[in-house]
Write an enzyme that holds these catalytic residues in place. Structure first.
Site, short mmCIF file in Angstrom:
data_model
loop_
_atom_site.label_atom_id
_atom_site.label_comp_id
_atom_site.label_asym_id
_atom_site.label_seq_id
_atom_site.Cartn_x
_atom_site.Cartn_y
_atom_site.Cartn_z
N CYS A 2 -3.58 16.94 -3.99
CA CYS A 2 -3.51 18.36 -3.66
C CYS A 2 -2.06 18.85 -3.58
O CYS A 2 -1.16 18.07 -3.29
CB CYS A 2 -4.16 18.60 -2.30
SG CYS A 2 -5.82 17.97 -2.19
N ARG A 27 0.49 16.89 -10.50
CA ARG A 27 0.03 15.99 -9.44
C ARG A 27 -1.45 15.64 -9.60
O ARG A 27 -1.92 14.69 -8.98
CB ARG A 27 0.23 16.65 -8.07
CG ARG A 27 1.68 16.87 -7.72
CD ARG A 27 1.81 17.77 -6.51
NE ARG A 27 1.28 17.16 -5.31
CZ ARG A 27 2.01 16.57 -4.38
NH1 ARG A 27 3.31 16.50 -4.52
NH2 ARG A 27 1.46 16.04 -3.31
N TRP A 73 -7.52 18.31 -5.12
CA TRP A 73 -8.04 17.10 -5.76
C TRP A 73 -9.14 16.62 -4.81
O TRP A 73 -8.86 16.18 -3.70
CB TRP A 73 -6.93 16.08 -5.90
CG TRP A 73 -7.25 14.91 -6.77
CD1 TRP A 73 -7.16 14.86 -8.14
CD2 TRP A 73 -7.65 13.60 -6.36
NE1 TRP A 73 -7.50 13.60 -8.58
CE2 TRP A 73 -7.79 12.81 -7.51
CE3 TRP A 73 -7.90 13.02 -5.11
CZ2 TRP A 73 -8.19 11.48 -7.46
CZ3 TRP A 73 -8.29 11.69 -5.06
CH2 TRP A 73 -8.42 10.93 -6.23
N ASN A 99 -3.63 19.81 2.83
CA ASN A 99 -3.58 18.51 2.14
C ASN A 99 -3.84 17.44 3.19
O ASN A 99 -3.32 17.54 4.30
CB ASN A 99 -2.19 18.25 1.54
CG ASN A 99 -1.91 19.12 0.33
OD1 ASN A 99 -2.76 19.89 -0.10
ND2 ASN A 99 -0.72 18.99 -0.21
N GLY A 100 -4.58 16.41 2.83
CA GLY A 100 -4.84 15.33 3.79
C GLY A 100 -6.32 15.26 4.11
O GLY A 100 -7.16 15.86 3.42
N GLU A 480 1.73 -4.35 -16.42
CA GLU A 480 2.15 -2.95 -16.51
C GLU A 480 1.75 -2.35 -17.86
O GLU A 480 1.28 -1.21 -17.92
CB GLU A 480 3.67 -2.88 -16.28
CG GLU A 480 4.30 -1.51 -16.43
CD GLU A 480 3.75 -0.45 -15.48
OE1 GLU A 480 2.94 -0.77 -14.59
OE2 GLU A 480 4.10 0.73 -15.68
N LYS A 484 -0.69 0.85 -18.27
CA LYS A 484 -0.29 2.07 -19.00
C LYS A 484 -1.36 2.45 -20.01
O LYS A 484 -1.74 3.60 -20.11
CB LYS A 484 1.03 1.86 -19.76
CG LYS A 484 2.33 1.88 -19.01
CD LYS A 484 2.72 3.17 -18.36
CE LYS A 484 2.07 3.34 -17.03
NZ LYS A 484 2.78 2.90 -15.88
N GLU A 487 -4.75 3.66 -18.29
CA GLU A 487 -4.77 4.89 -17.49
C GLU A 487 -4.62 6.16 -18.32
O GLU A 487 -5.13 7.20 -17.92
CB GLU A 487 -3.72 4.86 -16.38
CG GLU A 487 -2.29 4.99 -16.84
CD GLU A 487 -1.29 5.08 -15.69
OE1 GLU A 487 -1.59 5.71 -14.68
OE2 GLU A 487 -0.19 4.50 -15.83
N HIS A 503 -8.35 -20.15 -19.13
CA HIS A 503 -9.24 -20.43 -18.00
C HIS A 503 -10.36 -19.39 -17.92
O HIS A 503 -10.97 -19.23 -16.87
CB HIS A 503 -8.42 -20.46 -16.70
CG HIS A 503 -7.39 -21.54 -16.69
ND1 HIS A 503 -7.72 -22.87 -16.52
CD2 HIS A 503 -6.06 -21.51 -16.88
CE1 HIS A 503 -6.62 -23.61 -16.59
NE2 HIS A 503 -5.59 -22.80 -16.81
N LYS A 602 -0.87 12.14 -9.58
CA LYS A 602 0.46 11.56 -9.64
C LYS A 602 0.76 10.77 -8.37
O LYS A 602 1.30 9.68 -8.41
CB LYS A 602 1.50 12.68 -9.83
CG LYS A 602 2.95 12.19 -9.86
CD LYS A 602 3.17 11.25 -11.03
CE LYS A 602 4.57 10.67 -11.07
NZ LYS A 602 4.62 9.45 -11.89
O1 M6R Z 1 4.51 6.95 -6.10
P1 M6R Z 1 4.20 5.48 -6.12
O2 M6R Z 1 5.18 4.69 -6.91
O3 M6R Z 1 4.02 4.91 -4.74
O4 M6R Z 1 2.81 5.37 -6.84
C1 M6R Z 1 2.11 4.16 -6.90
C2 M6R Z 1 1.03 4.20 -7.95
O5 M6R Z 1 0.07 5.15 -7.61
C3 M6R Z 1 1.60 4.54 -9.33
O6 M6R Z 1 2.61 3.64 -9.68
C4 M6R Z 1 0.51 4.49 -10.39
O7 M6R Z 1 0.00 3.21 -10.53
C5 M6R Z 1 1.10 5.01 -11.69
N1 M6R Z 1 0.69 6.35 -11.91
C6 M6R Z 1 0.72 4.23 -12.88
O8 M6R Z 1 1.36 4.69 -14.01
#
Ligand code: M6R
Length: 607
Positions: A2, A27, A73, A99-100, A480, A484, A487, A503, A602
């Site tokens: 949010c 976000r 959100w 928010n929250g 990673e 990427k 997602e 394994h 985000k």
């Molecule tokens: O803001 P942060 O680095 O704490 O966020 C952690 C994860 O939510 C963030 O790295 C997420 O996995 C990425 N959007 C992936 O690309």
């Protein structure tokens, strides 16, 4: 997650609110709305879907000079028009954005219903609006204060009232809020990006603090009404940094920003004459840090992957036992925090709930807590005992790219900072930081070959299952790369330590399945070549990330993406780049919304 924007001043609020909402889009959200306050009433307009949907139903002639905007959100209640924020009380004179999560919303809802209140939405946030209205006796600040004493949970809220049209009341507990200071106007936002076009002068609201905001006055108090003196601070980010600057997507822009971002991150921190690392943020705790018996790195998602690289770096360079923990696991499993335990939270936003909770847990148990954070003034940055900022500039794309390389670079600096104070020889330190100082130029060289990664993405974009394999420092990079891809392109992908493949996961390999193998020069090169041949034998198509000059590997695999040679511990800073590019191009070719992938936000500010 949010987003909040608020305006009170001499200008018409609506365009400022809409522009702010657009800057918060990155976000992640599923509905949006605005509330405009005038002496007659508070006009609330809201809609599920994009901000463009909201713009179609809004009265563009509105001239009010006080208002709130929100992107939601969904957590409590479906993402529809009714559950969108702002929420008004039954009389329509008070509106709230939030928010929250209000944890005792059920009990409060029941109480209010027993007192004749009829709710229109399923949200916990409407409870706040109704409760404040019940308590209102002509003083909005007092009513909000009383209401917040009844509430448990997290909030960043902003409230307006028709009876006090030139006033916004804001409060924060666990969800960020900053107040922008302009001439005869104030702005309020959950994220600097929303207000940067108007001012870079801000006041950060702390947890347990409230603000009464009018065009000419900003008064901050605790929830107990004790005045709090605050300094006005300067946001170091510029407006250009949060704009696309000709790129199609923020993710691509941020991938290409990495040479400059890393340059910035390393600036002033590497001393090539002395062969040492300067980290101003750690000076005060250096002695305690060097004596650490154990380090726990914590983070989520990409930050967790960077932390895992950090674990390898700390153990190798500083010889301090280190482990990496997901924030969400650490906080709930009664972790052991002994004397001499240092906990380092890694986070781009500094607002990730699970990471903050882990770090709070560590703090309560007496650990020295450090932050490796990008967003200056964020909750983590403000809450840790010490830390090192990434200085890679704002990251807008949901997929983290330059923050990952920035996090690894900072962890490498910390490892060397500690190593040099422990067992690392001046020669070894000099060799390490010399290699580190070359990384920005080497990243630029990888980016010159971006088209090779695009071709790979083009060839395999229809395959729904990919594997990513790596060993040692490149194992976290494999994780990673897989994250990427999944997602943003919604392709199923798994990252593995290469040796683990046999394994179990090797059973997945079928004819033509893309398997990305990070096979750069180093101590485990021969081993990874064996893994490549295991994949090839079973019909998999291998895309190797290899070191420039390795011509032999080209004969063994289907595609090679080359990166320059560097020290093994620094390879993740280079090998991550082609994987970011593959994911980006696969997503674009598949028609996915790269910067706003489905279901994602985000900054993850819920558990
Ligand atoms: O803001 P942060 O680095 O704490 O966020 C952690 C994860 O939510 C963030 O790295 C997420 O996995 C990425 N959007 C992936 O690309």
């Amino acid at each position: 997650m949010c987003g909040i924007i608020g305006y009170v001043g001499h200008r018409t609020a609506l365009p400022i609110l809409i522009e702010g909402l657009r800057r918060l889009e990155y976000r992640g959200y599923d509905s949006a709305g605005v509330a405009l306050a005038s002496p007659n009433d508070v006009t609330v307009t809201k809609s599920a879907g994009r901000i463009s949907a909201l713009e179609q139903i809004i009265d563009v002639e509105s001239t009010q000079t006080t208002g709130l905007g929100h992107t939601r959100w969904a957590t409590h209640g479906a993402p529809n028009d009714v559950n969108a924020h702002p929420h008004a009380d039954s009389s329509g004179r008070i509106a709230v954005i939030h928010n929250g999560i209000i944890e005792n919303d059920r009990a409060l809802r029941t109480y209010l219903e027993q007192h004749g209140v009829t709710f229109t939405s399923d949200t916990d946030s409407e409870v706040l609006a109704q409760l404040i209205a019940q308590l209102y006796d002509g003083n909005l600040e007092k009513a909000v204060r009383q209401a917040l004493h009844e509430v448990s949970g997290t909030y960043g809220i902003a409230v307006v009232c028709a009876d006090e049209p030139g006033v916004i009341i804001a409060a924060r507990q666990g969800s960020p809020l900053i107040i922008g200071v302009g001439k005869d106007e104030h702005l309020l936002a959950s994220d600097a990006a929303a207000i940067l076009a108007h001012t870079s002068q801000v006041v950060y609201l702390g947890d347990g603090e409230m603000a009464r905001i009018t065009p000419n006055e900003l008064r901050i108090t605790t929830l107990e009404a004790v005045p709090v003196a605050k300094e006005v601070e300067e946001i170091e980010w510029s407006l250009e940094q949060i704009e696309l600057a000709g790129y199609d997507h923020f993710m691509l822009k941020e991938i290409f920003e990495q040479p400059a971002a890393l340059e910035n991150c390393l600036r002033g921190r590497i001393d090539l004459r002395e062969g040492t690392v300067h980290l101003g943020g750690l000076v005060d705790c250096a002695r305690e840090l060097v004596r650490a018996k154990r380090i726990i790195l914590t983070g989520c998602g990409t930050a967790w992957h960077a932390a895992l690289v950090g674990e390898y770096l700390f153990e190798e360079l500083a010889r301090i036992p280190t482990e990496t923990e997901y924030g969400s696991e650490f906080r709930y499993r009664n972790p052991i925090v002994n004397e001499g335990t240092v906990v380092i939270a890694v986070s781009q936003s500094g607002e990730t709930t699970d990471t903050i909770a882990a770090f709070n847990e560590a703090k309560q148990r007496g650990a020295l807590t450090l932050g490796v954070v990008n967003v200056v003034g964020s909750s983590l940055a403000r809450g840790t005992d010490a830390g090192v900022y990434l200085h890679v500039g704002p990251e807008i794309g949901v997929a983290s790219t330059k923050a990952f390389t920035g996090q690894v670079a900072v962890l490498a600096l910390i490892a060397c900072f500690l190593g040099r104070r422990k067992h690392m020889s001046p020669t070894a330190a000099m060799q390490f930081i010399t290699a580190l100082s070359q990384i920005p130029t080497q990243v630029a060289r990888v980016l010159e070959r971006a088209d090779d990664a695009r071709k790979v993405a083009e060839k395999y974009q229809q395959r729904e299952n990919w594997l990513y394999l790596g060993r040692g420092y490149n194992y976290p990079v494999a994780l990673e790369g897989a994250l990427k891809l999944k997602e943003i392109s919604y392709i199923h992908s798994e990252g593995l330590p290469a040796a683990e493949m046999k394994h179990g996961p090797i059973a997945l390999i079928t004819e033509g399945m893309p398997v990305v193998v990070i096979a750069t020069a180093g101590s485990q090169y021969e081993k990874i070549i064996n893994n490549i041949s295991e994949v090839r034998t079973r019909g998999g198509s291998v895309i190797a990330i290899a070191t420039e000059g390795d011509r032999e590997i080209a004969k063994m695999v289907d595609h090679v993406l080359y990166v320059p040679d560097t020290l093994e511990p620094l390879q993740p800073l280079l090998t991550a780049i082609p994987l970011q590019l593959i994911a980006y191009h696969a997503a674009v070719i598949r028609g996915c919304n790269v910067d706003k992938p489905r279901n994602l936000a985000k900054s993850v500010t819920v558990e």
